[in-house]
Design a protein around this motif. Structure first.
Motif, PDB file in Angstrom:
ATOM      1  N   GLU A   1      60.334  65.857  26.126  1.00 62.26           N
ATOM      2  CA  GLU A   1      61.339  66.804  25.997  1.00 62.26           C
ATOM      3  C   GLU A   1      61.387  67.423  24.617  1.00 62.26           C
ATOM      4  O   GLU A   1      60.989  66.860  23.413  1.00 62.26           O
TER       5      GLU A   1
ATOM      6  N   ARG B   1      72.820  65.478  29.600  1.00 60.35           N
ATOM      7  CA  ARG B   1      72.164  66.000  30.715  1.00 60.35           C
ATOM      8  C   ARG B   1      71.021  64.971  30.787  1.00 60.35           C
ATOM      9  O   ARG B   1      70.879  64.538  31.946  1.00 60.35           O
TER      10      ARG B   1
ATOM     11  N   GLN C   1      72.701  68.709  25.784  1.00 58.14           N
ATOM     12  CA  GLN C   1      71.327  68.450  26.316  1.00 58.14           C
ATOM     13  C   GLN C   1      71.190  66.616  26.371  1.00 58.14           C
ATOM     14  O   GLN C   1      70.565  66.228  27.383  1.00 58.14           O
TER      15      GLN C   1
END
Length: 140
Positions: A86, A73, A70
């Motif tokens: 997020e 990215r 994660q």
């Protein structure tokens, strides 16, 4: 912190990171590949059940921990100028913890990237002086 003090303080000198030092919400700076933490405030260290910053900064996230992919990215996709909300998925032992966080990309020296994440929620339950004392103790 055995050689990690200067890089930690260099990150803390960045305005976006320095603002988090005494914040009661957990804050972290992840390496761009998501394998390690470069910085955390005291609340961030407590989030990982660590009292000493050195122990936290030695921690590595494996390929099995969802935070690694994660963050990798996010390091490519996040803007630098403003945070984006997020939901971070962090493996802690056999548990999976979700943390809503305001995240933004940091462009560091030598064209390195990192991800700053500031957990949402939390409130001040101690004075700024007490927070500063805990930070000094954690840095050791």
């Amino acid at each position: 912190m055995d050689g990690k003090t200067t890089p930690y303080l260099d990150l803390a000198a960045l305005s976006a990171v320095g603002e988090t030092l005494l914040d009661p919400r957990p804050a972290f700076v992840f390496s761009a590949d998501g394998t390690r933490l470069l910085f955390a405030n005291v609340a961030g260290a407590a989030f990982f059940d660590e009292r000493q910053m050195d122990d936290l900064l030695k921690r590595r996230f494996s390929d099995l921990n969802p935070i690694k992919n994660q963050v990798a990215r996010l390091a490519r996709a996040l803007p630098t100028e403003s945070p984006r909300l997020e939901i971070l998925r962090i493996g802690q032992g056999v548990s999976l913890v979700t943390l809503p966080a305001a995240c933004r990309r940091l462009n560091l020296a030598n064209d390195e990237r990192a991800v700053l994440a500031m957990g949402m929620g939390g409130s001040r339950s101690e004075s700024l002086t007490a927070s500063a004392e805990r930070l000094v103790a954690a840095i050791g």
